[in-house]
Design a protein around this motif. Sequence first.
Motif, PDB file in Angstrom:
ATOM      1  N   ALA A 126     -30.432 -17.657 -17.816  1.00  0.00           N
ATOM      2  CA  ALA A 126     -31.120 -18.284 -16.688  1.00  0.00           C
ATOM      3  C   ALA A 126     -31.700 -19.637 -17.087  1.00  0.00           C
ATOM      4  CB  ALA A 126     -32.231 -17.374 -16.170  1.00  0.00           C
TER       5      ALA A 126
ATOM      6  N   CYS B 204     -34.858 -20.800 -19.710  1.00  0.00           N
ATOM      7  CA  CYS B 204     -35.213 -19.706 -20.617  1.00  0.00           C
ATOM      8  C   CYS B 204     -34.319 -19.677 -21.847  1.00  0.00           C
ATOM      9  CB  CYS B 204     -35.150 -18.377 -19.881  1.00  0.00           C
ATOM     10  SG  CYS B 204     -36.326 -18.285 -18.511  1.00  0.00           S
TER      11      CYS B 204
ATOM     12  N   GLY C 216     -35.216 -16.017  -8.444  1.00  0.00           N
ATOM     13  CA  GLY C 216     -36.032 -16.823  -9.356  1.00  0.00           C
ATOM     14  C   GLY C 216     -37.472 -16.347  -9.338  1.00  0.00           C
TER      15      GLY C 216
ATOM     16  N   GLY D 299     -33.489 -14.201 -18.015  1.00  0.00           N
ATOM     17  CA  GLY D 299     -34.455 -15.247 -18.335  1.00  0.00           C
ATOM     18  C   GLY D 299     -35.539 -14.740 -19.261  1.00  0.00           C
TER      19      GLY D 299
ATOM     20  N   CYS E 273     -39.017 -21.499 -24.241  1.00  0.00           N
ATOM     21  CA  CYS E 273     -39.772 -21.499 -22.979  1.00  0.00           C
ATOM     22  C   CYS E 273     -40.546 -22.781 -22.690  1.00  0.00           C
ATOM     23  CB  CYS E 273     -40.727 -20.312 -22.949  1.00  0.00           C
ATOM     24  SG  CYS E 273     -42.199 -20.513 -23.994  1.00  0.00           S
TER      25      CYS E 273
HETATM   26  C1  LIG Z   1     -40.774 -20.221 -18.949  1.00  0.00           C
HETATM   27  C2  LIG Z   1     -39.812 -20.279 -17.813  1.00  0.00           C
HETATM   28  C3  LIG Z   1     -39.219 -21.477 -17.483  1.00  0.00           C
HETATM   29  C4  LIG Z   1     -38.324 -21.572 -16.423  1.00  0.00           C
HETATM   30  N1  LIG Z   1     -37.743 -22.766 -16.124  1.00  0.00           N
HETATM   31  C5  LIG Z   1     -36.814 -22.832 -15.123  1.00  0.00           C
HETATM   32  C6  LIG Z   1     -36.123 -24.026 -14.837  1.00  0.00           C
HETATM   33  O1  LIG Z   1     -36.260 -25.038 -15.501  1.00  0.00           O
HETATM   34  N2  LIG Z   1     -35.257 -24.032 -13.790  1.00  0.00           N
HETATM   35  C7  LIG Z   1     -35.016 -22.920 -13.039  1.00  0.00           C
HETATM   36  O2  LIG Z   1     -34.201 -22.966 -12.115  1.00  0.00           O
HETATM   37  N3  LIG Z   1     -35.636 -21.754 -13.300  1.00  0.00           N
HETATM   38  C8  LIG Z   1     -36.530 -21.690 -14.316  1.00  0.00           C
HETATM   39  N4  LIG Z   1     -37.140 -20.488 -14.591  1.00  0.00           N
HETATM   40  C9  LIG Z   1     -36.819 -19.316 -13.780  1.00  0.00           C
HETATM   41  C10 LIG Z   1     -35.716 -18.477 -14.425  1.00  0.00           C
HETATM   42  O3  LIG Z   1     -34.523 -19.204 -14.514  1.00  0.00           O
HETATM   43  C11 LIG Z   1     -35.460 -17.183 -13.641  1.00  0.00           C
HETATM   44  O4  LIG Z   1     -34.885 -17.513 -12.392  1.00  0.00           O
HETATM   45  C12 LIG Z   1     -36.711 -16.394 -13.349  1.00  0.00           C
HETATM   46  O5  LIG Z   1     -37.588 -16.444 -14.458  1.00  0.00           O
HETATM   47  C13 LIG Z   1     -36.429 -14.936 -12.983  1.00  0.00           C
HETATM   48  O6  LIG Z   1     -35.665 -14.286 -13.956  1.00  0.00           O
HETATM   49  P1  LIG Z   1     -36.292 -13.510 -15.211  1.00  0.00           P
HETATM   50  O7  LIG Z   1     -37.294 -12.552 -14.664  1.00  0.00           O
HETATM   51  O8  LIG Z   1     -35.135 -12.879 -15.880  1.00  0.00           O
HETATM   52  O9  LIG Z   1     -36.965 -14.537 -16.051  1.00  0.00           O
HETATM   53  C14 LIG Z   1     -38.037 -20.402 -15.666  1.00  0.00           C
HETATM   54  C15 LIG Z   1     -38.630 -19.195 -16.006  1.00  0.00           C
HETATM   55  C16 LIG Z   1     -39.497 -19.100 -17.064  1.00  0.00           C
HETATM   56  C17 LIG Z   1     -40.097 -17.782 -17.415  1.00  0.00           C
END
Ligand SMILES: Cc1cc2nc3c(=O)[nH]c(=O)nc-3n(C[C@H](O)[C@H](O)[C@H](O)COP(=O)(O)O)c2cc1C
Lengths: 311, 311, 274, 274
Positions: free
Chosen positions: A55, A58, A228, A293, D231
């Motif tokens: 994702a 991450c 997201g 992510g 992160c």
């Molecule tokens: C620390 C962090 C930074 C993230 N940065 C971005 C980003 O730059 N662009 C984006 O589209 N999503 C970003 N996300 C969202 C993730 O891509 C993902 O969609 C979201 O965290 C849900 O999935 P997960 O629970 O597996 O993390 C970020 C998430 C986290 C935790």
Amino acid sequence: MPRLPAAGGRRGRRGPRRTRVHRGAGRARRPGPLGRAGRGGGAVVIDLGNPVVVAAGCGGTGRELAALGGLEGIGAFTTRSLTLNARSGGPAPRIAETASGLVHSTGLPGPGLEMFLATELPWLVQQPPRVVVSITGASVAEHAEVARRLARAPGVRGIEVNLAVPDARAHGLLDVREPFHAANVVAAVVREAQDLPVLAKVRADVLRVAESARVVTDAGAAGVVVGGPQAAALPDGRPAGLSGPAVRPLALRCVTEVRAALPGVPVVGGGGITTAEDARAFLDAGAVAVQVGTALLHDPTAAARLAAALA
Amino acid sequence: MPRLPAAGGRRGRRGPRRTRVHRGAGRARRPGPLGRAGRGGGAVVIDLGNPVVVAAGCGGTGRELAALGGLEGIGAFTTRSLTLNARSGGPAPRIAETASGLVHSTGLPGPGLEMFLATELPWLVQQPPRVVVSITGASVAEHAEVARRLARAPGVRGIEVNLAVPDARAHGLLDVREPFHAANVVAAVVREAQDLPVLAKVRADVLRVAESARVVTDAGAAGVVVGGPQAAALPDGRPAGLSGPAVRPLALRCVTEVRAALPGVPVVGGGGITTAEDARAFLDAGAVAVQVGTALLHDPTAAARLAAALA
Amino acid sequence: MKSPLHTTGEVLASKRVGAFQHLTVVAPGVAERFRPGTFVAVSVDGTRLARRALWVHGVKPVGGYGPALQLVVEPVGPGTRWLAERPVGTRLELTGPLGRAFALPKEPVATLLVGEGYAAAPLYPLAERLRERGCAVSLLVAAPDERRLLSALEARRVARAVTVVTADGSVGRRGSVADVVAGVLAQSAAEVVYAAGPVPTLHAVAAAAEQAGAWSQTAVEQPLACGTGLCHGCPLPVVGEDGVARVVRACTEGPVVRGDRVRWDELAGAGEPS
Amino acid sequence: MKSPLHTTGEVLASKRVGAFQHLTVVAPGVAERFRPGTFVAVSVDGTRLARRALWVHGVKPVGGYGPALQLVVEPVGPGTRWLAERPVGTRLELTGPLGRAFALPKEPVATLLVGEGYAAAPLYPLAERLRERGCAVSLLVAAPDERRLLSALEARRVARAVTVVTADGSVGRRGSVADVVAGVLAQSAAEVVYAAGPVPTLHAVAAAAEQAGAWSQTAVEQPLACGTGLCHGCPLPVVGEDGVARVVRACTEGPVVRGDRVRWDELAGAGEPS
Ligand SMILES: Cc1cc2nc3c(=O)[nH]c(=O)nc-3n(C[C@H](O)[C@H](O)[C@H](O)COP(=O)(O)O)c2cc1C
Ligand SMILES: Cc1cc2nc3c(=O)[nH]c(=O)nc-3n(C[C@H](O)[C@H](O)[C@H](O)COP(=O)(O)OP(=O)(O)OC[C@H]3O[C@@H](n4cnc5c(N)ncnc54)[C@H](O)[C@@H]3O)c2cc1C
Ligand SMILES: Cc1cc2nc3c(=O)[nH]c(=O)nc-3n(C[C@H](O)[C@H](O)[C@H](O)COP(=O)(O)OP(=O)(O)OC[C@H]3O[C@@H](n4cnc5c(N)ncnc54)[C@H](O)[C@@H]3O)c2cc1C
Ligand SMILES: Cc1cc2nc3c(=O)[nH]c(=O)nc-3n(C[C@H](O)[C@H](O)[C@H](O)COP(=O)(O)O)c2cc1C
Ligand code: FES
Ligand code: FES
């Protein structure tokens, strides 16, 4: 269903299990005012290699994961959301731990597009996973400009437009909470992306996710990314996103809503996915691939282990 | 701020710390088309005793908690959401465990209003906590009818209208996802409730929670309850609600949004509250009281311990 | 009837017997309130929110601690595995005793007790109470295999006649409760049948009892979230005393209910509007 | 430089010394890759998602296991308390060694090592490596009180001159690093100063070094979420080699950075657009 389409696309490097996201032939493709045809005149296809995708935001620059074996066997790598110019990101503390989740407001730090193209992308496209570049910006024009430059960048397999930033306003980014605005951004990006397929990452807002998915695909997105961060608050009250296992049932509901409303639209699902069982629940709900992510922040080998378990 | 208003209300039985929710005098009360004045011609006040409230649907009939000492020291008890006629509830499985949360779709089982008034309420109003009756229904008329009968029920301190059922349609209840519909229901309930104060429990949807809070208070609600279940899905895909610590950062964000948009409206906050630290975060964000739900299912003394810790 | 308690217990002993882990847990007040057929709700694994229900297998005085609970855990999922692996000294949040106990006959009648797998646990203390009241006790113990047959030795101590069936025939007769219950019931001349086990087993027992004109008391397991009557997550479709079909909470109006009151056919989809 | 590993370690020993818990953890491959100034990221308490960073205090061969990591834990919150309470045999998910290590001088120059509280941990193995290279090592160890003074005895073994300061004067001089560092630095004639401890301490050391015309290498602790560079949750405001102000990741471009490169005044609100 579009899990394993028969037609088109480049051959994968890594065995037979491959996932392509495209506008399925099963449903008459609405041309819409901004629709377009792919290179071969057929559907626009994005090749994710296999259903396990890192994702956006991450996976660092990719190098950190590679050093830990974290890219092994995964289908595609999504970059952090890049902007035209460098961004230093928001103030500390940026991330707080909460029950089964992380609340985060990084402010989308990044090197800016030119620096990324010069220093990160050349290495990244040499790695086995397909590379999808996530983008964001302060205006429709900035999104378009970034897409225009990416269209010429060798090795990029797709663009993911991040329309799901829960703290966009706080960080000076375009506020695309209205589906109408999201569609405008997608239309502009699709126009500039030329033959590069565009994924739209829409807000994981149960009530409006199906509408969002509809307008962005009408605007030309080849598929949608659903699940997201949820809009939340840091302990000090600043707006932020909530990610991790805590949001998984919400993300799954969003995937279900989009699949029910738009059976022809390829959906990449994410939100809290950690185990193979989690991933299967999303694939069973109709997602063509899953994004991992937060699990990577806790265990950098999480996606690689998931890919092995699903292979 | 309305944490400890000076005026009106009956004297509490349990020491000095009491919470009343009313339309604060600090802000000119919008009369609106459906506004109304209280008995004394002043603000409509609901007396919650102290800031710890048992959330609707998580305290059984009250007797089960009382037997375990779970009502000790709490300010108010909210009943499960009652309907005019008896409901047997939805099919099993109704509840699934998820990371730091419970996904639930009970289908709002209950004895129907007359049976409740005859068999449950008389005991309940003898207990120290203030009694707030939560209601729901299949139509605006059903809501109004239930409110009309409750207005005559002795000992009831307030009505909470549950406008936050995430699986309403699946269970044949009125779909009030549009703030406009929610306001209609509240207006009808307020009209029938006479001098009984009405709290409106609005959807914990970050984008629209402030708007929802505005329209329901314009329709005459004395305050809003913010932070109910998030719309989610059971593992088999059925629509359901997600509650528990997983949703806490989302609920906190919703409270913040409402407080910022409507500083004069009393907010009761809830969603995943388990510890005194959790509760304080909501009170610090401007909530006049907190509701405790899922924590009770895990530990029936959770609210009593919280009340002791905050006293 | 005294109220249940919410308290912190402590694991005094943990022993593997066959497929089951037998735990001895001291929980002041809970053991004293115990009646056969009630259960305890236990918190597992720190952050898991749903509680895990366990039958009380007995109450045994432990030197220096007073009466302690005997629990039988079959490790089948994350919660029961966690419990089975707890070292001695672990503190457990538990609530109990919960639910309605087996109703005891007022007269000294002949009784048959039917238990399958770990769920036979509450029948042993029940047998003791019945014997104290002068009731003749026959026992039918069933299990998939020998490793999941509970306390067959102890059975001989508490009951006049013992029948053992296992699905794989590894001990006793090969077969199921449904296969043998009518015959065993006739032989025991029981006027009351008590049963605990999976739903199909309970259904078979209730049907056999009805056929034979006996009362049945069935201890029904439904997935629980709270176990304390708060969440309405454990629908049990019954026919009330008034003949009206309704859905009650398995944890609070149950787990023990009269076998002829349960709408067995609807139990799979319990709660479907009726 | 070899890559870090993500692996499962095991607690071989756990010993309380003053306010700290000293853990010996076997983690095949991690110990072999260790260089002073790197750290490990540890998963705590099953479900907590953010990882906890710990300096590596040393590597010690343990019979039958190969080299094991020495870690020093000050129990200040849920994660560190959990770690401090782990019984021997506990398996720990850990990743390391992570981050940039202290840079070693190419020539055998005089050095001063400044450490406060548990953060003095990486300075002991650093002292050994410096001595191997023929560098004179002076040590300034500080702590709020004697209980949080790390290994004062061992200090005498690794360093030529040792200065001890505590805030409450319970051992050594009463005072802070800021009070004494200029004097100690002058006395040691050090050309390179290494420091680990709270931000104000590091800032004072960096300022004193600059004043004295010495290089400084500071090991900066910032709250981490992942520790692995994924992160961007650990902003560290610096001035790059090119003189341009930017924000880097403390876990990856740090934790050790040149003291004259850190924008100390902005560290509190690190990441504020510059
Ligand atoms: C620390 C962090 C930074 C993230 N940065 C971005 C980003 O730059 N662009 C984006 O589209 N999503 C970003 N996300 C969202 C993730 O891509 C993902 O969609 C979201 O965290 C849900 O999935 P997960 O629970 O597996 O993390 C970020 C998430 C986290 C935790
Ligand atoms: C009144 C009552 C008394 C019980 N007594 C005992 C006992 O003495 N010893 C014992 O080992 N177990 C007992 N159980 C069953 C035990 O509570 C469940 O198996 C438990 O939920 C399993 O938790 P888990 O986390 O290990 O597995 P889970 O992941 O919750 O479930 C594992 C498997 O068991 C099934 N399951 C879950 N809950 C139940 C349930 N309540 N009944 C039947 N199947 C279920 C699931 O569908 C899954 O297949 C009892 C249940 C009830 C309702
Ligand atoms: C590179 C690095 C190396 C470290 N080495 C050690 C070590 O060897 N031994 C040791 O005991 N601790 C060390 N720490 C600090 C330790 O990682 C944190 O204190 C840890 O996050 C505490 O976790 P917790 O759950 O116990 O408490 P938390 O609830 O996370 O925090 C407890 C308190 O510490 C503060 N805090 C949280 N994270 C940090 C942080 N990263 N730095 C400073 N303060 C923080 C919080 O604000 C709070 O006041 C190191 C930190 C870093 C960044
Ligand atoms: C099992 C269960 C049943 C619930 N039933 C109701 C209900 O009848 N009416 C209602 O307004 N809210 C109901 N809720 C929502 C809670 O009142 C509360 O708003 C929500 O769960 C968030 O708080 P919590 O995380 O503390 O549980 C229910 C929640 C649960 C878990
Ligand atoms: S399990 Fe909660 S009411 Fe029965
Ligand atoms: S802590 Fe995640 S990048 Fe540094």
